[in-house]
Design a protein around this motif. Structure first.
Motif, mmCIF file in Angstrom:
data_model
loop_
_atom_site.group_PDB
_atom_site.id
_atom_site.type_symbol
_atom_site.label_atom_id
_atom_site.label_comp_id
_atom_site.label_asym_id
_atom_site.label_seq_id
_atom_site.Cartn_x
_atom_site.Cartn_y
_atom_site.Cartn_z
ATOM 1 N N ILE A 22 0.856 -1.182 0.000
ATOM 2 C CA ILE A 22 0.000 0.000 0.000
ATOM 3 C C ILE A 22 0.892 1.232 0.000
ATOM 4 N N LEU A 23 0.861 1.984 -1.088
ATOM 5 C CA LEU A 23 1.626 3.224 -1.149
ATOM 6 C C LEU A 23 0.942 4.270 -0.274
ATOM 7 N N PRO A 24 1.709 5.238 0.237
ATOM 8 C CA PRO A 24 1.175 6.186 1.210
ATOM 9 C C PRO A 24 -0.049 6.970 0.759
ATOM 10 N N ASN A 25 -0.093 7.379 -0.504
ATOM 11 C CA ASN A 25 -1.216 8.181 -0.982
ATOM 12 C C ASN A 25 -1.307 8.081 -2.500
ATOM 13 N N PRO A 26 -2.384 8.588 -3.103
ATOM 14 C CA PRO A 26 -2.558 8.465 -4.553
ATOM 15 C C PRO A 26 -1.520 9.216 -5.375
ATOM 16 N N THR A 27 -0.754 10.107 -4.740
ATOM 17 C CA THR A 27 0.252 10.868 -5.478
ATOM 18 C C THR A 27 1.653 10.317 -5.212
ATOM 19 N N THR B 229 13.055 10.346 -14.750
ATOM 20 C CA THR B 229 11.952 9.996 -15.648
ATOM 21 C C THR B 229 10.734 9.536 -14.870
ATOM 22 N N ARG B 230 10.955 8.687 -13.859
ATOM 23 C CA ARG B 230 9.834 8.194 -13.058
ATOM 24 C C ARG B 230 9.156 9.331 -12.302
ATOM 25 N N LEU B 231 9.949 10.283 -11.803
ATOM 26 C CA LEU B 231 9.362 11.421 -11.099
ATOM 27 C C LEU B 231 8.529 12.271 -12.057
ATOM 28 N N GLU B 232 9.034 12.491 -13.256
ATOM 29 C CA GLU B 232 8.297 13.307 -14.220
ATOM 30 C C GLU B 232 7.007 12.619 -14.655
ATOM 31 N N ILE B 233 7.047 11.289 -14.768
ATOM 32 C CA ILE B 233 5.821 10.543 -15.061
ATOM 33 C C ILE B 233 4.829 10.715 -13.916
ATOM 34 N N LEU B 234 5.332 10.614 -12.685
ATOM 35 C CA LEU B 234 4.470 10.779 -11.512
ATOM 36 C C LEU B 234 3.832 12.166 -11.495
ATOM 37 N N LEU B 235 4.611 13.196 -11.787
ATOM 38 C CA LEU B 235 4.078 14.558 -11.782
ATOM 39 C C LEU B 235 3.012 14.736 -12.859
ATOM 40 N N ARG B 236 3.236 14.125 -14.026
ATOM 41 C CA ARG B 236 2.217 14.201 -15.083
ATOM 42 C C ARG B 236 0.951 13.480 -14.652
ATOM 43 N N ARG B 237 1.122 12.307 -14.024
ATOM 44 C CA ARG B 237 -0.047 11.543 -13.592
ATOM 45 C C ARG B 237 -0.827 12.298 -12.520
ATOM 46 N N CYS B 238 -0.106 12.987 -11.642
ATOM 47 C CA CYS B 238 -0.770 13.730 -10.569
ATOM 48 C C CYS B 238 -1.645 14.851 -11.123
ATOM 49 N N SER B 239 -1.297 15.341 -12.305
ATOM 50 C CA SER B 239 -2.049 16.452 -12.889
ATOM 51 C C SER B 239 -3.205 15.981 -13.756
#
Length: 225
Positions: free
Chosen positions: A88-93, A108-118
């Motif tokens: 279970i990851l801490p939160n949806p972001t 790259t993984r961080l930038e994907i995460l930031l795009r997904r968060c938006s």
């Protein structure tokens, strides 16, 4: 003024911190690093009220006295031995990446995460005016979940192997026997079931992988990848 958010990087190894700091600065991020766990709480208190993102070693995250805000983007660095323990990851972001990954992969993984968060949900799952759009927007997917669901939705009625999902969805090599894809897909299926009020459109195909069959559409003979 920096066009990209401030990144707080915390890991036990000083060399890792310095390597990541240099790589992020070369990619035009403002990076702040610490390898002392005692300093981390002070750094977090300073950054948590600002538009910051966090890259924390899982060991440090577990010991945090003050949790991060629910909406704070967080990328956890995990050792290969513990990667499959994060059920279970801490939160949806939030998302995680192996701590041994090259700096460019972590960026790259961080930038994907930031795009997904938006983004609320993968745009190709439903038509713009579909009544299901609101249901998909309520999924609260993590970055990895969003990437995998989007990949499956791009290949409807097609069996995708775990190797394919791992390399094209998570941008890393699949290790035979690992359970990370199964864990991610299990979470996605549960979220889809809860959001849509019906059986998840993602099915497991024994010894072959997973298939996404759009709701209310017939299943054609799958093409294997």
């Amino acid at each position: 003024m920096h066009s990209k958010p401030t990144v707080l990087i915390a890991a036990p190894n000083l060399a890792t911190c310095l390597q990541l700091e240099r790589a992020f600065k070369q990619s035009n991020y403002h990076a702040v690093t610490t390898h002392h766990e005692a300093e981390l709480s002070k750094q977090i208190q300073h950054c948590v009220q600002r538009a910051c993102v966090f890259i924390l070693h899982y060991q440090y995250y577990q010991n945090l006295a003050q949790p991060l805000r629910h909406s704070q983007p967080l990328l956890l660095l995990v050792d290969s031995a513990s990667a499959e323990l994060i059920d279970i990851l801490p939160n949806p972001t939030s998302d995680f990446v192996l701590s041994q990954a090259a700096p460019i992969e972590i960026i790259t993984r961080l930038e994907i995460l930031l795009r997904r968060c938006s983004q609320a949900a993968p745009s190709n799952l439903v038509q713009p005016n579909s009544p299901m759009t609101a249901s998909y927007q309520a999924l609260a997917l993590t970055g990895a979940e969003h990437a995998l669901l989007e990949l499956l939705a791009q290949h409807p009625n097609t069996v995708l192997s775990k190797e394919y999902l791992c390399s094209h969805g998570l941008q890393r090599t699949y290790t035979p026997g690992e359970r990370s894809i199964d864990v991610h897909i299990s979470r996605i299926r549960q979220k889809l079931t809860d959001a849509l009020g019906q059986t998840s459109p993602i099915k497991s195909v024994r010894n072959r992988g997973y298939i996404y069959s759009p709701p209310h559409e017939p299943i054609n003979k799958p093409t294997h990848k």
